[in-house]
Design a protein around this motif. Structure first.
Motif, short mmCIF file in Angstrom:
data_model
loop_
_atom_site.label_atom_id
_atom_site.label_comp_id
_atom_site.label_asym_id
_atom_site.label_seq_id
_atom_site.Cartn_x
_atom_site.Cartn_y
_atom_site.Cartn_z
N GLN A 34 0.82 -1.21 0.00
CA GLN A 34 0.00 0.00 0.00
C GLN A 34 0.86 1.26 0.00
O GLN A 34 0.38 2.35 -0.33
CB GLN A 34 -0.92 0.01 1.23
CG GLN A 34 -1.95 -1.08 1.28
CD GLN A 34 -3.07 -0.90 0.26
OE1 GLN A 34 -3.54 0.20 0.05
NE2 GLN A 34 -3.46 -1.97 -0.39
N ARG A 86 -9.04 -7.08 10.76
CA ARG A 86 -9.65 -7.06 9.44
C ARG A 86 -9.18 -8.23 8.59
O ARG A 86 -9.94 -8.81 7.82
CB ARG A 86 -9.30 -5.72 8.79
CG ARG A 86 -9.53 -5.59 7.33
CD ARG A 86 -8.98 -4.22 6.91
NE ARG A 86 -9.01 -3.99 5.49
CZ ARG A 86 -8.55 -2.88 4.92
NH1 ARG A 86 -8.03 -1.93 5.67
NH2 ARG A 86 -8.61 -2.73 3.62
N PHE A 142 -9.16 0.76 8.48
CA PHE A 142 -9.10 1.38 7.16
C PHE A 142 -8.33 2.70 7.22
O PHE A 142 -8.51 3.57 6.37
CB PHE A 142 -10.51 1.60 6.62
CG PHE A 142 -11.26 0.32 6.43
CD1 PHE A 142 -11.11 -0.43 5.27
CD2 PHE A 142 -12.08 -0.17 7.43
CE1 PHE A 142 -11.78 -1.63 5.10
CE2 PHE A 142 -12.77 -1.37 7.28
CZ PHE A 142 -12.60 -2.10 6.11
N GLU A 184 -6.30 3.76 4.04
CA GLU A 184 -7.10 4.17 2.88
C GLU A 184 -7.79 5.52 3.10
O GLU A 184 -7.95 6.29 2.17
CB GLU A 184 -8.18 3.13 2.55
CG GLU A 184 -7.65 1.84 1.94
CD GLU A 184 -7.42 0.78 2.99
OE1 GLU A 184 -7.22 1.14 4.16
OE2 GLU A 184 -7.47 -0.41 2.63
N TYR A 194 -17.89 -3.91 3.87
CA TYR A 194 -16.85 -3.25 3.11
C TYR A 194 -16.74 -3.92 1.75
O TYR A 194 -16.88 -5.14 1.64
CB TYR A 194 -15.51 -3.37 3.86
CG TYR A 194 -14.28 -3.02 3.06
CD1 TYR A 194 -14.07 -1.73 2.60
CD2 TYR A 194 -13.32 -3.99 2.78
CE1 TYR A 194 -12.93 -1.41 1.87
CE2 TYR A 194 -12.17 -3.68 2.06
CZ TYR A 194 -11.99 -2.39 1.61
OH TYR A 194 -10.86 -2.08 0.90
N LEU A 239 -14.42 -4.25 -1.88
CA LEU A 239 -13.13 -4.04 -2.52
C LEU A 239 -13.25 -4.48 -3.97
O LEU A 239 -13.75 -5.57 -4.26
CB LEU A 239 -12.05 -4.87 -1.81
CG LEU A 239 -10.62 -4.79 -2.36
CD1 LEU A 239 -10.07 -3.38 -2.25
CD2 LEU A 239 -9.72 -5.77 -1.62
N HIS A 296 -12.51 1.23 -3.29
CA HIS A 296 -12.99 0.83 -1.97
C HIS A 296 -14.38 1.40 -1.77
O HIS A 296 -14.66 2.53 -2.15
CB HIS A 296 -12.06 1.35 -0.87
CG HIS A 296 -10.62 1.04 -1.09
ND1 HIS A 296 -10.04 -0.12 -0.64
CD2 HIS A 296 -9.65 1.73 -1.72
CE1 HIS A 296 -8.77 -0.12 -0.99
NE2 HIS A 296 -8.50 0.97 -1.64
#
Length: 525
Positions: free
Chosen positions: A229, A265, A393, A396, A413, A415, A502
């Protein structure tokens, strides 16, 4: 993370041999050759990680690398190289790291990896390459199991800003390739990512050891995914010339991680979800900036002839009252951007419509009304996040909340993957600068990554300032200047390359909205 997703591709039982030009990596004797580098790594244990536990087990094909980082895996089954990642275990006190500045003994235990199917990324010598940069590509796949290796590769290349192959031996290519400067830059990037790897792995594994229900495998996967990320951040760090500033930036990236929330998560399963199912509960995208403004996009209002009209709501937060206020259509109509489309200039307001069409394969096409620009959304996955900390999160959404702020019951959520089907150009409506003599001052002559090109379809000259790396890279975003009628317009180019998207259902989105409002209100006081 437990992935409830299938569809891996199998190798054909009849595998091509290694041609005279080294164009295939897996030959008829079912062996696989490669090289591992963070600096060339000698005495690294390399294997096909068949059970994906990030460890080279006794029953997995493995080999120790030599002084050139080279290895060869023998007696492979046909599907292994397609379905299993390559893992290289760097062992403290055993593995030698041969840098151009000298040889060092590894000080930390960590791993490097290459994603399943890496053998398909051709190199001139027919060898698979394992490095910190291929580890980023693997991390992207771990984050999104519906993504293909080619899509992950394009995303990471775009974030690093390079047109060069991430699966090429950049240590050798820097000396003899036709892009020596770019491969030298990849070598520097590999070194920077390699510096971060041990810290990410150690921190996530330490938190997992202290957290009931978390495993070392989940911790390693989460660490690699989080590392990926930060590819864009690593490219920014590489641009810094001061070594101390680079080190401080790397330490800040690690300090900003939320391992406990991320691991919570990571333990939750992903499930494939159709577009219709996602739209039934609302698909919201939150765009947060420092004003702060939060935009909620609801995908799926009215269905007419198979097409959804996108309902967009924009909220502004007022620190004085500590509340959000929905902006009216009239307000939004007064703000917007010029877009350069196939038919020329189009003014789009903040509430301009988009159409969404669900295809027979379940994928979505989003088309901006007015410009005709289209985006493909596909590979949608869903996760039940009820009871999960909102901080999961953080990376993000830029949130930094207490660990006990949780998603309510019913929160989900989403994706997915999003690919622009054409390049999009947006230009700001502010007074443009006059062209001519002032143009040189707008783009510093020292910027080597600039380029200009003629957009034949538009008849205007467009200059792009590439923010990092190669001008020919598949960069998601580039700063743009447009010469039109003697004026210079400032804007952005959004390239037609893959990216992640997202989203949340309405319950989850509203809780995030409230949390961000509280955070912004506290910061304003």
């Amino acid at each position: 993370m437990r992935i409830l997703y299938s569809g891996l591709f199998l190798l054909s039982f009849l595998l091509h041999g290694c041609g005279d030009d080294g164009s295939f990596h897996l030959n008829q004797s079912l062996s696989l050759s490669g090289r591992v580098a963070d600096g060339y790594c000698e005495r690294a244990l390399v294997c096909l990680d068949l059970n994906e536990n990030f460890i080279c087990d006794d029953n997995e094909p493995s080999a120790l690398s030599d002084a050139s980082g080279g290895f060869r895996l023998e007696r492979l089954e046909p599907a292994w190289a397609e379905n299993a990642p390559l893992v290289a275990q760097i062992v403290a006190g055993q593995t030698l790291l041969h840098e151009d500045t000298g040889t060092e003994l590894a000080q930390d235990d960590f791993i490097l990896s290459a994603p399943p199917g890496a053998y398909r990324q051709l190199t001139t010598d027919g060898a698979v390459f394992i490095s910190p940069l291929t580890t980023l590509v693997h991390g992207r796949l771990l984050r999104h199991p519906a993504m293909s290796m080619e899509e992950a590769n394009l995303i990471v290349r775009g974030e690093l800003g390079t047109a060069a192959s991430l699966f090429r031996d950049y240590l050798a290519a820097a000396e003899g390739d036709d892009q020596p400067e770019e491969y030298a830059r990849l070598q520097r990037l590999g070194r920077i990512v390699g510096q971060s790897l041990p810290g990410f792995l150690a921190r996530y594994q330490q938190v997992a050891s202290e957290t009931e229900g978390s495993t070392t495998i989940e911790a390693t996967a989460a660490a690699l995914a989080q590392l990926a990320q930060h590819a864009f951040d690593y490219a920014s760090v590489e641009q810094q010339t001061d070594d101390n500033a680079r080190q401080q930036a790397l330490e800040a990236l690690l300090a900003g991680e939320q391992p406990r929330s991320v691991l919570a998560r990571w333990a939750l399963p992903f499930e494939p979800i159709s577009a219709r199912e996602a739209l039934a509960s609302g698909y919201y995208y939150l765009r947060l900036d420092g004003n702060p403004v939060c935009r909620l996009d609801l995908f799926g209002a009215t269905l007419t002839n198979g097409t959804y009209l996108l309902d967009r709501r924009t909220f502004s937060f007022t620190a004085a009252t500590g509340s959000w206020q929905q902006r009216s259509p009239e307000e939004l109509a007064g703000s917007g951007l010029y877009h350069l489309g196939p038919n020329g200039w189009v003014w789009l307001t903040g509430n301009s419509a988009q159409h969404m069409t669900i295809q027979n394969d379940g994928n979505l096409i989003l088309e901006t009304v007015g410009t005709g620009h289209r985006r493909l959304m596909h590979g949608l996955l869903s996760q039940d996040v009820a009871g999960l900390p909102l901080n999961a999160f953080a990376s993000e959404l830029g949130l930094n909340l207490p660990e006990d702020v949780l998603f309510p019951e019913g929160s989900r959520y989403y994706l997915g993957l999003q690919t622009g089907l054409d390049d999009q150009y947006q230009f700001f409506a502010s007074q443009p600068a006059q062209a001519g003599a002032r143009l040189e001052g707008l783009i510093p002559p020292t910027e080597a990554a600039e380029r200009s090109r003629i957009i034949e379809a538009y008849g205007h000259e467009l200059l792009l300032r590439v923010m990092r790396g190669s001008a020919e890279a598949p960069q998601p975003v580039a700063l743009a200047l447009l010469l039109k009628d003697g004026f210079v317009w400032h804007g952005m180019r959004f390239a037609a390359v893959p990216g992640q998207t997202h989203g949340f259902n309405q319950i989850a989105a509203e809780s995030l909205l409230q949390a961000y409002a509280s955070q912004a209100n506290a910061a304003a006081q």
